[in-house]
Write a protein that holds these residues in place. Structure first.
Motif, PDB file in Angstrom:
ATOM      1  N   LEU A 133      -3.106   7.304   6.059  1.00  0.00           N
ATOM      2  CA  LEU A 133      -4.255   7.446   6.910  1.00  0.00           C
ATOM      3  C   LEU A 133      -5.755   6.074   6.044  1.00  0.00           C
ATOM      4  CD1 LEU A 133      -6.478   7.292   9.519  1.00  0.00           C
ATOM      5  CD2 LEU A 133      -6.758   9.359   7.990  1.00  0.00           C
ATOM      6  N   ILE A 134      -6.176   7.084   5.001  1.00  0.00           N
ATOM      7  CA  ILE A 134      -7.038   6.095   3.876  1.00  0.00           C
ATOM      8  C   ILE A 134      -6.639   5.157   3.704  1.00  0.00           C
ATOM      9  CG2 ILE A 134      -7.298   6.589   1.362  1.00  0.00           C
ATOM     10  CD1 ILE A 134      -8.175   8.885   3.435  1.00  0.00           C
ATOM     11  N   ALA A 135      -4.862   4.168   3.599  1.00  0.00           N
ATOM     12  CA  ALA A 135      -4.895   3.548   3.398  1.00  0.00           C
ATOM     13  C   ALA A 135      -5.376   2.198   4.454  1.00  0.00           C
ATOM     14  CB  ALA A 135      -3.510   2.813   3.167  1.00  0.00           C
ATOM     15  N   LEU A 136      -5.522   2.396   5.355  1.00  0.00           N
ATOM     16  CA  LEU A 136      -6.112   1.705   6.435  1.00  0.00           C
ATOM     17  C   LEU A 136      -7.539   1.865   6.519  1.00  0.00           C
ATOM     18  CD1 LEU A 136      -3.039   2.975   9.914  1.00  0.00           C
ATOM     19  CD2 LEU A 136      -3.843   0.490   8.772  1.00  0.00           C
ATOM     20  N   ILE A 137      -7.538   2.862   6.064  1.00  0.00           N
ATOM     21  CA  ILE A 137      -9.094   2.687   6.577  1.00  0.00           C
ATOM     22  C   ILE A 137      -9.968   2.155   5.384  1.00  0.00           C
ATOM     23  CG2 ILE A 137     -11.054   4.120   6.358  1.00  0.00           C
ATOM     24  CD1 ILE A 137      -9.402   6.734   7.192  1.00  0.00           C
ATOM     25  N   SER A 169       0.550  -1.818  -0.220  1.00  0.00           N
ATOM     26  CA  SER A 169       0.245  -0.555  -0.081  1.00  0.00           C
ATOM     27  C   SER A 169       0.677   1.481   0.426  1.00  0.00           C
ATOM     28  CB  SER A 169      -1.050   0.022   0.774  1.00  0.00           C
ATOM     29  OG  SER A 169      -1.467  -1.131   1.031  1.00  0.00           O
ATOM     30  N   ASP A 170       2.131   1.050   0.239  1.00  0.00           N
ATOM     31  CA  ASP A 170       2.805   2.204  -0.152  1.00  0.00           C
ATOM     32  C   ASP A 170       2.438   3.287  -0.507  1.00  0.00           C
ATOM     33  OD1 ASP A 170       4.916   1.353  -1.489  1.00  0.00           O
ATOM     34  OD2 ASP A 170       6.581   1.184  -0.213  1.00  0.00           O
ATOM     35  N   TYR A 171       2.059   2.500  -2.018  1.00  0.00           N
ATOM     36  CA  TYR A 171       2.006   3.755  -3.570  1.00  0.00           C
ATOM     37  C   TYR A 171       1.208   4.633  -3.069  1.00  0.00           C
ATOM     38  CZ  TYR A 171      -2.558   1.494  -4.074  1.00  0.00           C
ATOM     39  OH  TYR A 171      -3.403   0.848  -3.985  1.00  0.00           O
ATOM     40  N   THR A 172       0.433   4.744  -2.269  1.00  0.00           N
ATOM     41  CA  THR A 172      -0.902   5.725  -1.776  1.00  0.00           C
ATOM     42  C   THR A 172       0.611   6.843  -1.064  1.00  0.00           C
ATOM     43  OG1 THR A 172      -0.826   4.341   0.069  1.00  0.00           O
ATOM     44  CG2 THR A 172      -2.118   3.901  -1.600  1.00  0.00           C
TER      45      THR A 172
END
Length: 314
Positions: free
Chosen positions: A90-94, A83-86
């Motif tokens: 916070l958005i990735a976790l949610i 997910s670290d391309y985002t």
């Protein structure tokens, strides 16, 4: 396919009904003890599973995840590296929390969906409330068409006062939004646990040490500050020595990394080093290398024995 064909190392199969069926490294006892440990807390905690590369951290938490499902404890798995391309952790976790609603056995999915909508809304408001206002000062001064030096001075003085008031308002708004965010998150955790107050929601975060440095730090900050809600447990699976390199890459080589990480991690659990013979044999079998390494290497010693001796020496 020939008898000596090689294979890629694929993830170990972890059946839902028997998580330890392929537990060749004997991790079951560790998982049972850790389960008792994390479920003894009512408050939110962050537990770090620390282990070097290749020691089976991902397999460990995947087994643990399936075991917790058998105990009716809801879990969420978040692969931070994927997910670290985002741009925002916070958005990735949610997003992962939202996706979990489809997988978990939730009695009242409507309540869970309502809570998730609230969380998205509060997250958006939180971003607005914490947006920097310094840029607004220059924009207002330039857009005012001011040319006289005295007028500019007066305007900047007035805008500075307005800026202070605006920042205070934003701070107050961000605190209210953060409290609302945590309340909605607490509601969601109860929904995932089917209303059981004593059952925590366990969020596993994997591959943190492989992320780009700024994203890894942001995940730690969000997990500790925004998700610090009772009955939510975070379990990080990472190589802390590699994570330390990422942190120093951002904050400098002189940083006291241990002191920094103590701000975010409550407890550490050093993943036990597996029995080397068993580990090597299992790996060779998975890679279909057994027949190859059993051949004579030198002086009557097989390659397999040479590998054992080399690893024990080093």
């Amino acid at each position: 396919m020939s008898e000596n064909s090689l294979k890629k190392c694929v993830p170990i199969e972890i059946p839902d009904d028997n998580p330890f069926q392929n537990d060749v490294l004997n991790r079951k006892d560790n998982i049972e003890i850790l389960t008792k440990f994390i479920t003894s807390f009512e408050q939110s905690i962050v537990l770090c599973i620390d282990g070097g590369w290749g020691q089976g951290k991902t397999t460990f938490i995947r087994m643990w995840e399936k075991y917790l499902h058998q105990q009716s404890i809801p879990t969420i798995y978040f692969n931070a590296w994927e997910s670290d391309y985002t741009d925002d952790a916070l958005i990735a976790l949610i997003g992962e929390i939202d996706l979990a609603a489809e997988k978990l056995a939730i009695q009242d999915k409507n309540e869970a969906e309502k809570s998730i909508k609230k969380i998205y809304g509060f997250a958006a408001n939180f971003f607005k409330a914490t947006m920097p206002t310094l840029a607004n000062l220059a924009i207002k001064a330039l857009s005012g068409g001011l040319t006289n030096a005295d007028e500019v001075t007066k305007a900047l003085s007035s805008l500075s006062e307005s800026l202070v008031k605006e920042q205070i308002n934003q701070y107050e708004q961000s605190r209210k939004t953060l409290n609302n965010f945590k309340e909605a998150l607490s509601e969601l955790a109860r929904s995932y646990a089917n209303g059981n107050q004593d059952t925590p929601l366990v969020i596993f975060i994997d591959e943190l040490d492989r992320c780009r440095p700024d994203f890894a730090i942001e995940v730690l900050e969000k997990a500790k500050h925004l998700f610090n809600v009772d009955n939510i447990i975070f379990v990080l699976a990472t190589d802390k020595s590699q994570l330390a390199h990422s942190i120093r890459a951002v904050y400098g080589q002189e940083l006291d990394v241990r002191g920094y990480l103590r701000r975010f991690i409550d407890f550490d659990y050093l993943l036990p080093i597996p029995n080397k013979n068993k580990f090597i044999n299992t790996l060779l079998e998975k890679l279909s290398l057994n027949n190859i390494v059993d051949i004579i290497f030198y002086g009557g010693v097989t390659i397999k024995v040479f590998i054992w001796d080399f690893i024990y020496i080093n």
